[in-house]
Design a protein around this motif. Structure first.
Motif, PDB file in Angstrom:
ATOM      1  N   GLY A  18       0.778  -1.245   0.000  1.00  0.00           N
ATOM      2  CA  GLY A  18       0.000   0.000   0.000  1.00  0.00           C
ATOM      3  C   GLY A  18       0.804   1.287   0.000  1.00  0.00           C
ATOM      4  N   THR A  21      -0.678   3.885  -2.537  1.00  0.00           N
ATOM      5  CA  THR A  21      -1.983   4.365  -2.080  1.00  0.00           C
ATOM      6  C   THR A  21      -1.798   5.336  -0.921  1.00  0.00           C
ATOM      7  N   THR A  55       6.749  -0.288  -8.327  1.00  0.00           N
ATOM      8  CA  THR A  55       7.367   1.025  -8.410  1.00  0.00           C
ATOM      9  C   THR A  55       8.787   0.841  -8.901  1.00  0.00           C
ATOM     10  N   LEU A 137      -9.525  -4.345   6.220  1.00  0.00           N
ATOM     11  CA  LEU A 137      -9.790  -5.705   5.732  1.00  0.00           C
ATOM     12  C   LEU A 137     -10.244  -6.602   6.888  1.00  0.00           C
TER      13      LEU A 137
HETATM   14  P1  GDP Z   1       2.424  -0.698  -3.386  1.00  0.00           P
HETATM   15  O1  GDP Z   1       2.858  -1.821  -4.296  1.00  0.00           O
HETATM   16  O2  GDP Z   1       3.014  -0.845  -2.025  1.00  0.00           O
HETATM   17  O3  GDP Z   1       2.625   0.672  -3.970  1.00  0.00           O
HETATM   18  O4  GDP Z   1       0.858  -0.921  -3.146  1.00  0.00           O
HETATM   19  P2  GDP Z   1      -0.388  -0.153  -3.754  1.00  0.00           P
HETATM   20  O5  GDP Z   1      -0.567   1.174  -3.103  1.00  0.00           O
HETATM   21  O6  GDP Z   1      -0.310  -0.188  -5.223  1.00  0.00           O
HETATM   22  O7  GDP Z   1      -1.558  -1.088  -3.200  1.00  0.00           O
HETATM   23  C1  GDP Z   1      -1.672  -2.444  -3.571  1.00  0.00           C
HETATM   24  C2  GDP Z   1      -3.133  -2.852  -3.518  1.00  0.00           C
HETATM   25  O8  GDP Z   1      -3.626  -2.764  -2.190  1.00  0.00           O
HETATM   26  C3  GDP Z   1      -4.020  -1.959  -4.366  1.00  0.00           C
HETATM   27  O9  GDP Z   1      -5.005  -2.764  -4.958  1.00  0.00           O
HETATM   28  C4  GDP Z   1      -4.642  -1.017  -3.343  1.00  0.00           C
HETATM   29  O10 GDP Z   1      -5.906  -0.540  -3.738  1.00  0.00           O
HETATM   30  C5  GDP Z   1      -4.756  -1.907  -2.133  1.00  0.00           C
HETATM   31  N1  GDP Z   1      -4.702  -1.145  -0.883  1.00  0.00           N
HETATM   32  C6  GDP Z   1      -3.823  -0.196  -0.519  1.00  0.00           C
HETATM   33  N2  GDP Z   1      -4.079   0.267   0.704  1.00  0.00           N
HETATM   34  C7  GDP Z   1      -5.178  -0.398   1.140  1.00  0.00           C
HETATM   35  C8  GDP Z   1      -5.953  -0.364   2.361  1.00  0.00           C
HETATM   36  O11 GDP Z   1      -5.701   0.392   3.298  1.00  0.00           O
HETATM   37  N3  GDP Z   1      -7.011  -1.209   2.422  1.00  0.00           N
HETATM   38  C9  GDP Z   1      -7.342  -2.057   1.421  1.00  0.00           C
HETATM   39  N4  GDP Z   1      -8.389  -2.848   1.590  1.00  0.00           N
HETATM   40  N5  GDP Z   1      -6.635  -2.106   0.276  1.00  0.00           N
HETATM   41  C10 GDP Z   1      -5.577  -1.295   0.133  1.00  0.00           C
END
Ligand code: GDP
Ligand code: MG
Length: 598
Positions: A18, A21, A55, A137
Motif C-alpha cells: 500500500g 496508495t 514502483t 480488511l
Molecule cells: P504498493 O505496491 O506498495 O505501492 O501498493 P499499492 O498502493 O499499489 O496497493 C496495492 C493494492 O492494495 C491496491 O489494490 C490497493 O488498492 C490496495 N490497498 C492499498 N491500501 C489499502 C488499504 O488500506 N485497504 C485495502 N483494503 N486495500 C488497500
C-alpha cells in the motif's frame, strides 16, 4: 520555512502493501494534489509501472502541512523503487531522508522486501515509524503483525499507527508522527554546498533533470556546479521544487529537496549517488556511499529482421540516456548475426528494457537466456571476466572458473519450508539459517550461485509456496566451482546463444533436458533435424526432430491446401518470432528453453 520545520521521509514497504496508495492519500490530505488532479497512484506514472503494479522509478513530492501545533511544515516524501534490482537507488533515497514510514499490510505481515528495506533504513540511522495498513480488511490482524515487527526487526510497535490508506484511516496520525518523530535536517547552511543526487531522468528539451537533497550549503539558480564523481561542470538553467509538479525557485538550502536542469546530456553524467558541489567553492569531500550500479545479468538482443539492427542501436542509445545502469555493446553471433550484448541490474530490469524496446520502439527481438559474469583464472596467471558463455576460454587455457554467489533470504509459511529447501538444494544452494517467527512463519537463508537464481528461481519459489513466500537476495562474492560449457548443436552446427555454463555434475541432466525441450519448441521442417548437447567434442545427449511428411500435411489441412497454408503461415508470423539459423527456423521460446527445465 526554517530548517527546523522541514521533514524528509520515505515510505518503505513490500510490494502491494500500500505504499503508493498511502502516498496518494498524503498528497491529497495536505492539499498538494487536488482531488480532481488525483489520478490513482499519482507517483507511479510510468505506464509499464502501473500495469505491473510495481514502483520502478523513484520520485519526490513536497507537501505543505500545518501541524496541530499551528506551525507550518514542509514534508518531503522521497519515493523508493520497490524491487531488489534497484536496491542501490533505494539506499541513495534513504540517505536523503531522516525518517521512514514502514508500511506493513496488517492482513499479511512482514515480508522479505520489508526486511531488506528496513535494514537499509537502519543502516542510515533513520527514524522508523511503523504503520499497519489495510486495517479495514476483515482478515487484518494488527496485533499479530505488530508482534512480528517487534520480533523480527526489533522495533517497538507500542505506538504503531493503525491505518487504511484506502479508506483514509490514520492519515492525520501519520502526518503528526512525521512532524514529531522524524528529526529535522541538520542546519549546515554555512558549509560548502553538497547535494545528493537520488534520481534523474532525461527530458528531450531540457536535458537531464536531476533530483537531489541539499545536505549542506546553498544552491542558487545560475550557479556553476561540479559533479564530484563524474568530474563534470555545468551551469544551472533551472532550479525548483517538486510539489509534485515542478515549480521554479531561486535558491535551495541545506535540508531541502529539489530538482535542477543544466544541459546535462545523459543520466550517466549525473548518476544517482553523485555529489553536487559548487565549481567556485567546492566541498573537500563528496558525500559517502557513491558506487556505480553494476550490471549483474546479461543477455543477447538480436533483431528478428537483420535490417532492424540500426533501429535497435538507436533505441538502446535513447534508453541509455535515461538509464545509467543499462549497458550494451555490439555482438556478432555466427548463428544470430548482428545484435547487442546487454547488461542489466537484475531480471526485472532486463524484462523492463526488453518490453520497452518492443513497445515503445516497435522492435521484434530475439532475447537469449540470461547469464551472469564469470571470473576465469587462466594458466598464465591472468584473470578475465566473461558475460557471454560462448566466450569462455578453452579448457586447456583455464585454471579455474569462479561464479558469483548471492545470499537469498526467504520468508514463508512453515508448511512450504520443505519444498523451498528442496528447490534451493536442487539449485546448488548451501543452507545457512532457519528461524521460526510468529504464527508458523519462517525465515530461510541460503547461499546460491547467482546463475541458479536468475533462471526461474523466483517463479519456482512462488509456485512451490502457492504465492505465499517472498524473497530477497544480495551479492556475497565469487566462488570457484567445477563448471563446464555446454554447447547445443542444431543440425550439426553449434548455436552460440544456446551455449550455457553449468556445473559438471549437472551437465548431463541439463543437456538431456535441453535437447528434449528444444525438440518440443522447434517446429518440424521438411527434413530431419538432429539436436545435440556437447561438452567440447563429447556429445552428452542427443535427440532429433523428425521431418514433416507430405501426406500428414495433406490430411490435416484438407480442402484448399495452398490457401489454408498461406493463412496459417500468416497467423504464425504474427504470433511466433522465428530466427533462421542455417536452414532451421528457431522460435524465440527456444532461446529461453534453459529457463524452462524442471
Ligand atoms: P504498493 O505496491 O506498495 O505501492 O501498493 P499499492 O498502493 O499499489 O496497493 C496495492 C493494492 O492494495 C491496491 O489494490 C490497493 O488498492 C490496495 N490497498 C492499498 N491500501 C489499502 C488499504 O488500506 N485497504 C485495502 N483494503 N486495500 C488497500
Ligand atoms: Mg506502488
Amino acid at each position: 520555512v526554517p530548517v527546523s520545520n522541514i521533514r524528509n521521509f520515505s515510505i518503505i514497504a513490500h510490494i502491494d502493501h500500500g505504499k503508493s496508495t498511502l502516498a496518494d492519500r498524503l498528497l491529497q490530505t495536505t492539499g498538494t494534489v487536488s482531488n480532481r488532479e488525483m489520478k490513482e497512484q499519482f507517483l507511479d506514472n510510468m505506464e509499464l509501472e502501473r500495469e505491473r503494479g510495481i514502483t520502478i522509478k523513484l520520485q519526490a513530492a513536497r507537501m505543505n502541512y500545518r501541524g496541530e501545533d499551528g506551525q507550518d511544515y514542509v514534508l518531503n516524501l522521497i519515493d523508493t523503487p520497490g524491487h531488489v534490482d534497484f536496491s542501490y537507488e533505494v539506499s541513495r533515497s534513504l540517505a536523503a531522508c531522516e525518517g521512514a514510514l514502514l508500511v506493513v499490510d496488517a492482513s499479511q505481515g512482514v515480508e522479505a522486501q520489508t526486511l531488506a528495506n528496513v535494514y537499509l533504513a537502519l543502516e542510515h540511522n533513520l527514524e522508523i515509524i511503523p504503520v499497519l495498513n489495510k486495517i479495514d480488511l476483515p482478515g487484518a490482524e494488527p496485533d499479530r503483525v505488530k508482534g512480528e515487527i517487534e520480533e523480527i526487526i526489533g522495533l517497538d510497535c507500542s505506538s504503531a499507527i493503525l491505518a487504511s490508506a484506502k479508506e483514509g484511516i490514520g492519515i492525520s496520525e501519520i502526518l503528526e508522527s512525521i512532524v514529531h518523530l522524524v528529526p529535522p535536517p541538520r542546519d549546515t547552511v554555512q558549509e560548502p554546498l553538497r547535494a545528493l543526487i537520488f534520481d534523474s531522468y532525461y527530458d528531450s528539451y531540457r536535458g537531464v533533470i536531476v533530483y537531489f537533497r541539499v545536505m549542506d550549503g546553498t544552491l542558487k539558480k545560475g550557479d556553476r556546479i561540479r559533479l564530484m564523481a563524474s568530474r563534470k561542470e555545468y551551469q544551472i538553467d533551472e532550479l525548483g521544487v517538486l510539489s509534485p509538479n515542478q515549480i521554479q525557485v531561486d535558491e535551495l538550502h541545506a535540508g531541502e529537496v529539489g530538482y535542477l536542469s543544466a544541459a546535462i546530456k545523459a543520466v550517466a553524467d549525473a548518476r544517482v549517488g553523485d555529489t553536487i558541489t559548487l565549481a567556485t567553492a567546492p566541498a573537500k569531500e563528496p558525500l559517502p556511499g557513491y558506487t556505480e550500479a553494476k550490471p549483474m545479468v546479461f543477455c543477447g538482443l538480436f533483431p528478428t529482421d537483420a535490417d532492424e539492427f540500426e533501429d535497435l542501436r538507436e533505441a538502446l542509445e535513447k534508453l541509455r540516456l535515461n538509464d545509467a545502469a543499462l549497458q550494451y555493446e555490439p555482438e556478432t553471433s555466427s548463428a544470430m548475426g548482428f545484435g547487442f550484448r546487454c547488461g542489466f541490474l537484475g531480471l526485472l530490469h532486463m524484462e523492463i528494457v526488453q518490453e520497452r524496446l518492443e513497445r515503445e520502439y516497435d522492435l521484434d527481438l530475439i532475447t537469449t537466456a540470461p547469464s551472469v559474469i564469470y571470473k576465469v583464472r587462466l594458466l598464465d596467471g591472468s584473470e578475465v571476466y566473461i558475460d557471454n558463455p560462448s566466450h569462455l576460454p578453452d579448457p586447456q587455457k583455464r585454471e579455474a572458473i569462479e561464479e558469483p554467489y548471492v545470499q537469498v533470504d526467504m520468508i514463508t509459511p512453515e508448511e512450504f519450508v520443505g519444498p523451498l529447501m528442496e528447490l534451493s538444494q536442487s539449485r546448488r544452494g548451501v543452507f545457512k539459517d532457519m528461524k521460526y517467527l510468529t504464527q508458523g512463519r519462517t525465515t530461510l537463508t541460503y547461499e546460491l550461485p547467482l546463475a541458479e537464481v536468475v533462471t526461474d528461481f523466483f517463479d519456482q519459489m512462488k509456485s512451490r509456496s502457492r504465492g505465499y513466500a517472498s524473497m530477497e537476495y544480495h551479492l556475497i562474492g565469487y566462488r570457484e566451482n567445477p563448471l563446464v560449457k555446454l554447447d547445443i548443436l542444431i543440425n550439426g552446427d553449434p548455436v552460440d546463444p544456446l551455449a550455457t555454463i553449468v556445473h559438471r555434475d549437472k551437465a548431463y541432466y541439463v543437456g538431456k533436458a535441453l535437447v528434449e525441450k528444444l525438440k518440443e519448441l522447434i517446429p518440424r521442417h521438411q527434413f530431419k533435424i538432429p539436436l545435440q548437447a556437447a561438452i567440447g567434442s563429447r556429445v552428452v545427449a542427443s535427440e532429433h526432430i523428425p521431418a514433416l511428411r507430405k501426406d500428414v500435411l495433406a490430411k490435416c489441412y484438407g480442402g484448399d491446401i495452398s490457401r489454408k497454408k498461406k493463412l496459417l503461415q500468416k497467423q504464425a508470423k504474427g504470433k511466433k518470432r522465428l530466427k533462421a539459423i542455417g536452414t532451421v527456423d528457431v522460435p524465440q521460446e527456444a532461446f529461453m528453453a534453459v529457463l524452462k527445465l524442471q
